[in-house]
Design a protein around this motif. Structure first.
Motif, short mmCIF file in Angstrom:
data_model
loop_
_atom_site.label_atom_id
_atom_site.label_comp_id
_atom_site.label_asym_id
_atom_site.label_seq_id
_atom_site.Cartn_x
_atom_site.Cartn_y
_atom_site.Cartn_z
N LEU A 159 103.78 38.20 36.51
CA LEU A 159 102.79 37.27 35.94
C LEU A 159 101.42 37.92 35.87
CD1 LEU A 159 101.84 34.46 34.99
CD2 LEU A 159 101.61 33.85 37.41
N MET A 160 100.98 38.50 36.97
CA MET A 160 99.62 39.05 37.04
C MET A 160 99.46 40.31 36.20
SD MET A 160 98.94 38.55 41.14
CE MET A 160 97.32 39.31 41.06
N SER A 161 100.40 41.24 36.32
CA SER A 161 100.24 42.54 35.66
C SER A 161 100.30 42.41 34.14
CB SER A 161 101.29 43.53 36.15
OG SER A 161 102.60 43.08 35.85
N PHE A 162 101.26 41.65 33.62
CA PHE A 162 101.38 41.56 32.17
C PHE A 162 100.25 40.76 31.55
CE2 PHE A 162 105.79 42.85 33.01
CZ PHE A 162 105.89 43.87 32.07
N SER A 163 99.71 39.81 32.29
CA SER A 163 98.53 39.10 31.80
C SER A 163 97.35 40.05 31.67
CB SER A 163 98.17 37.95 32.76
OG SER A 163 99.19 36.98 32.81
N ILE A 164 97.16 40.91 32.67
CA ILE A 164 96.06 41.88 32.62
C ILE A 164 96.32 42.93 31.55
CG2 ILE A 164 94.73 43.57 33.93
CD1 ILE A 164 95.44 42.01 36.47
N TYR A 165 97.57 43.39 31.44
CA TYR A 165 97.93 44.34 30.38
C TYR A 165 97.52 43.82 29.01
CZ TYR A 165 101.03 47.32 33.28
OH TYR A 165 101.55 48.18 34.21
N ILE A 166 97.92 42.59 28.74
CA ILE A 166 97.66 42.01 27.41
C ILE A 166 96.16 41.86 27.18
CG2 ILE A 166 97.97 39.96 25.97
CD1 ILE A 166 100.71 39.57 27.32
N LEU A 167 95.43 41.41 28.19
CA LEU A 167 93.98 41.26 28.06
C LEU A 167 93.31 42.61 27.84
CD1 LEU A 167 93.27 38.57 30.80
CD2 LEU A 167 93.05 38.29 28.32
N LEU A 168 93.78 43.64 28.54
CA LEU A 168 93.21 44.98 28.37
C LEU A 168 93.48 45.49 26.95
CD1 LEU A 168 91.92 47.61 29.33
CD2 LEU A 168 94.15 48.29 30.25
N LEU A 169 94.70 45.35 26.48
CA LEU A 169 95.03 45.81 25.14
C LEU A 169 94.26 45.03 24.08
CD1 LEU A 169 98.84 46.34 25.73
CD2 LEU A 169 97.24 48.11 25.00
N LYS A 170 94.06 43.75 24.32
CA LYS A 170 93.25 42.96 23.39
C LYS A 170 91.84 43.51 23.30
CE LYS A 170 91.32 38.36 22.58
NZ LYS A 170 91.18 36.96 23.08
N SER A 171 91.29 43.95 24.43
CA SER A 171 89.93 44.49 24.43
C SER A 171 89.86 45.87 23.77
CB SER A 171 89.40 44.58 25.87
OG SER A 171 90.07 45.59 26.60
N LEU A 172 91.00 46.57 23.70
CA LEU A 172 91.01 47.91 23.13
C LEU A 172 91.17 47.90 21.61
CD1 LEU A 172 93.24 49.83 25.71
CD2 LEU A 172 90.76 49.94 25.48
N ILE A 173 91.92 46.94 21.09
CA ILE A 173 92.13 46.90 19.64
C ILE A 173 90.91 46.28 18.97
CG2 ILE A 173 94.64 46.91 19.74
CD1 ILE A 173 94.69 43.96 19.60
N LYS A 174 90.68 46.69 17.74
CA LYS A 174 89.44 46.33 17.05
C LYS A 174 89.64 45.26 15.97
CE LYS A 174 87.44 49.58 19.43
NZ LYS A 174 86.58 49.22 20.59
N THR A 175 90.77 45.30 15.29
CA THR A 175 91.00 44.41 14.16
C THR A 175 91.10 42.97 14.63
OG1 THR A 175 92.23 46.18 13.08
CG2 THR A 175 92.48 43.96 12.17
N ARG A 176 90.40 42.08 13.96
CA ARG A 176 90.37 40.68 14.36
C ARG A 176 91.77 40.07 14.34
NH1 ARG A 176 88.18 37.82 17.70
NH2 ARG A 176 86.29 39.01 17.17
N THR A 177 92.55 40.39 13.32
CA THR A 177 93.92 39.86 13.25
C THR A 177 94.74 40.31 14.45
OG1 THR A 177 93.82 39.92 10.83
CG2 THR A 177 96.00 39.72 11.83
N HIS A 178 94.58 41.55 14.83
CA HIS A 178 95.32 42.08 15.98
C HIS A 178 94.85 41.42 17.28
CE1 HIS A 178 96.16 46.01 13.55
NE2 HIS A 178 96.84 44.98 13.11
N LYS A 179 93.55 41.15 17.39
CA LYS A 179 93.04 40.46 18.57
C LYS A 179 93.60 39.04 18.66
CE LYS A 179 88.65 42.85 19.44
NZ LYS A 179 88.93 43.15 20.88
N ASN A 180 93.68 38.39 17.51
CA ASN A 180 94.25 37.03 17.49
C ASN A 180 95.72 37.06 17.89
OD1 ASN A 180 91.80 35.96 16.66
ND2 ASN A 180 92.34 36.00 14.49
N LEU A 181 96.43 38.10 17.44
CA LEU A 181 97.83 38.25 17.83
C LEU A 181 97.95 38.46 19.34
CD1 LEU A 181 100.82 38.60 17.19
CD2 LEU A 181 100.36 41.03 16.73
N ALA A 182 97.03 39.23 19.91
CA ALA A 182 97.04 39.45 21.36
C ALA A 182 96.84 38.14 22.11
CB ALA A 182 95.96 40.46 21.73
N SER A 183 95.92 37.32 21.62
CA SER A 183 95.68 36.01 22.26
C SER A 183 96.93 35.14 22.17
CB SER A 183 94.51 35.29 21.58
OG SER A 183 93.32 36.03 21.72
N LEU A 184 97.59 35.17 21.02
CA LEU A 184 98.81 34.39 20.84
C LEU A 184 99.92 34.89 21.77
CD1 LEU A 184 100.50 32.29 19.31
CD2 LEU A 184 100.97 34.07 17.59
#
Length: 215
Positions: free
Chosen positions: A69-94
């Motif tokens: 639970l903890m690690s994959f939540s942080i993984y996804i949040l980190l990757l969201k912060s690394l990608i730049k495209t708005r569509t990709h960020k929205n996908l990360a949030s989803l």
């Protein structure tokens, strides 16, 4: 014995964590420092997991399920912060919402038997970070940073988690579905080898990266 190799991953993780502290000056912000947090979280999980049953008399699945639970939540949040495209960020949030919702549905209603790893939740988490990691790599190699990608600690960290999770997921699912027989020696060897490769990437990232590429 070979199955004891799996406990050697504690030392690999410790080595990466200590190296990260040595090169902490190269990790300027919370985004970069979250890599170190994940490594130390992994170290703590392995240590606690090893002795949890001795201390409490309970199976250590609880420790590793919490880590999922903890690690994959942080993984996804980190990757969201690394990608730049708005569509990709929205996908990360989803994907984060899907992972969290599925985790608790799976915990309470699907894999709710006593004493087992939440393999379904792990699978959803791995698929999420694979998708986001490849989006990050695509953006990185399509940008003007393509010539200096190896100087970013993020590149080496993402590469490390891909090297571990991409081959380990089908191996773990094969064990779950009884496509292959569980052998403690083989399991210990595989998980140690994958951790060795992953932590090697982490070490290269801490040593080789430059601060200006780690923002």
């Amino acid at each position: 014995m070979l199955e004891d190799l799996r406990f050697g991953i504690v030392y690999l993780s410790l080595l990466s964590g200590i190296c990260g502290l040595v090169f902490l000056h190269k990790l300027p912000g919370n985004k970069a420092k979250s890599i170190l947090l994940l490594i130390w979280l992994s170290t703590a999980t392995e240590l606690v997991g090893k002795y949890f049953t001795i201390w409490t008399g309970l199976l250590n699945y609880y420790v590793f399920n919490l880590y999922i639970l903890m690690s994959f939540s942080i993984y996804i949040l980190l990757l969201k912060s690394l990608i730049k495209t708005r569509t990709h960020k929205n996908l990360a949030s989803l994907l984060l919402v899907i992972f969290l919702v599925f985790y608790f549905i799976n915990y309470f209603f699907i894999q709710n038997e006593f004493g087992q790893i939440l393999t379904n939740s792990y699978t959803v988490g791995v698929l999420s970070i694979i998708i986001l990691s490849f989006l990050y790599m695509f953006e990185l190699f399509s940008s003007n940073l393509v010539l200096s990608y190896s100087k970013s600690v993020f590149f080496w960290f993402v590469l490390g988690i891909l090297i571990f999770h991409v081959p380990f997921l089908p191996f773990m699912l094969s064990l779950k579905w009884f496509l292959i027989d569980y052998n403690p020696s083989i399991y210990g060897l595989i998980i140690f080898f994958l951790n060795l490769l992953m932590n090697f990437c982490f070490l290269v990232g801490f040593i080789w990266s430059e601060k200006k590429y780690n923002y």
